[in-house]
Design a protein around this motif. Structure first.
Motif, PDB file in Angstrom:
ATOM      1  N   THR A   1      39.723  56.024   8.062  1.00 42.14           N
ATOM      2  CA  THR A   1      38.598  55.304   7.487  1.00 42.14           C
ATOM      3  C   THR A   1      37.345  55.603   8.304  1.00 42.14           C
ATOM      4  O   THR A   1      37.350  56.490   9.164  1.00 42.14           O
TER       5      THR A   1
ATOM      6  N   LEU B   1      50.420  54.400   9.040  1.00 43.46           N
ATOM      7  CA  LEU B   1      49.026  54.212   9.463  1.00 43.46           C
ATOM      8  C   LEU B   1      48.378  55.490   9.981  1.00 43.46           C
ATOM      9  O   LEU B   1      47.155  55.639   9.897  1.00 43.46           O
TER      10      LEU B   1
ATOM     11  N   THR C   1      40.963  49.778  11.120  1.00 44.18           N
ATOM     12  CA  THR C   1      42.346  50.213  10.933  1.00 44.18           C
ATOM     13  C   THR C   1      43.318  49.191  11.509  1.00 44.18           C
ATOM     14  O   THR C   1      44.318  48.833  10.868  1.00 44.18           O
TER      15      THR C   1
ATOM     16  N   MET D   1      46.408  58.373   7.326  1.00 43.40           N
ATOM     17  CA  MET D   1      45.217  57.900   6.613  1.00 43.40           C
ATOM     18  C   MET D   1      44.088  57.761   7.619  1.00 43.40           C
ATOM     19  O   MET D   1      44.300  57.803   8.825  1.00 43.40           O
TER      20      MET D   1
ATOM     21  N   ASN E   1      43.414  52.298   0.120  1.00 45.79           N
ATOM     22  CA  ASN E   1      44.801  52.223   0.583  1.00 45.79           C
ATOM     23  C   ASN E   1      45.250  50.766   0.720  1.00 45.79           C
ATOM     24  O   ASN E   1      46.322  50.382   0.252  1.00 45.79           O
ATOM     25  N   GLU E   2      44.432  49.972   1.386  1.00 49.13           N
ATOM     26  CA  GLU E   2      44.799  48.566   1.589  1.00 49.13           C
ATOM     27  C   GLU E   2      44.878  47.813   0.269  1.00 49.13           C
ATOM     28  O   GLU E   2      45.807  47.025   0.042  1.00 49.13           O
TER      29      GLU E   2
ATOM     30  N   THR F   1      41.705  53.832   4.762  1.00 47.60           N
ATOM     31  CA  THR F   1      42.710  52.879   5.222  1.00 47.60           C
ATOM     32  C   THR F   1      42.444  51.464   4.729  1.00 47.60           C
ATOM     33  O   THR F   1      43.333  50.812   4.159  1.00 47.60           O
TER      34      THR F   1
END
Length: 198
Positions: free
Chosen positions: A151, A146, A168, A149, A128-129, A124
């Motif tokens: 983390t 959200l 997150t 995904m 992804n970010e 995340t």
């Protein structure tokens, strides 16, 4: 919310190496199910799907290194590759952003006239970010479901640590509040994409 008929689903680094203890505690046990739901919907509606794989150097200790089983896509992703009615692309990268991979994701999207992307996958607050921020800067309408995904807990400077859930939330606030992306849910995306495909 509207999902365009040619919106691309960008599936980031859903690889077996993320199942190793190396990473520590994760969040969102529903991530894989939601990712699968979105891949299936994209393939059923003929929309483009981009599968992104992180290739760490072969000599590194990373679970994602080339030649290690952890470099492979998780089975539920690998089983879906090539099954859609729409275009599909494999991007390989060695950094955080899918826009710095091979082949050139930005060129492929622009060449296909795609202006909207939906980012899912792992992690995340990392790849992804980073991909979402770059996508926003490049002018794409970025959707960030959200719950599709996850983390891991992370250690930082000064003895600070942050849990996966905290990271997150921070990612969601930064991306949405900073207008890099619209942070949404899988359900939001399914409803909008299904309506747009009728």
């Amino acid at each position: 919310m509207e999902i365009s008929e040619n919106a691309a689903l960008v599936v980031v680094d859903v690889q077996k190496g993320f199942e190793e203890e190396y990473w520590g505690k994760r969040d969102n046990v529903d991530a894989e199910g939601n990712i699968a739901t979105l891949i299936d919907l994209w393939q059923e509606t003929g929309r483009p799907v981009v599968f992104v794989r992180h290739d760490s150097p072969a000599g590194s200790r990373s679970p994602l290194r080339r030649g290690h089983v952890g470099n492979d896509f998780k089975d539920f992703v690998q089983e879906r590759r090539g099954k859609g009615r729409g275009p599909e692309l494999l991007v390989t990268k060695s950094v955080n952003s899918a826009f710095y991979g091979e082949p050139d994701l930005d060129a492929w999207l622009k060449g296909a006239g795609i202006g909207q992307i939906v980012i899912v996958g792992i992690q995340t607050n990392m790849c992804n970010e980073t991909t979402a921020r770059m996508g926003g800067n490049l002018g794409y309408d970025v959707l960030f479901p959200l719950d599709a995904m996850h983390t891991f807990d992370l250690a930082g400077p000064f003895g600070w640590t942050a849990g996966a859930e905290e990271l997150t939330r921070a990612t969601a606030v930064s991306l949405h509040g900073g207008r890099f992306a619209r942070v949404v849910s899988t359900r939001d995306v399914v409803e909008a994409a299904s309506a747009g495909a009728r």
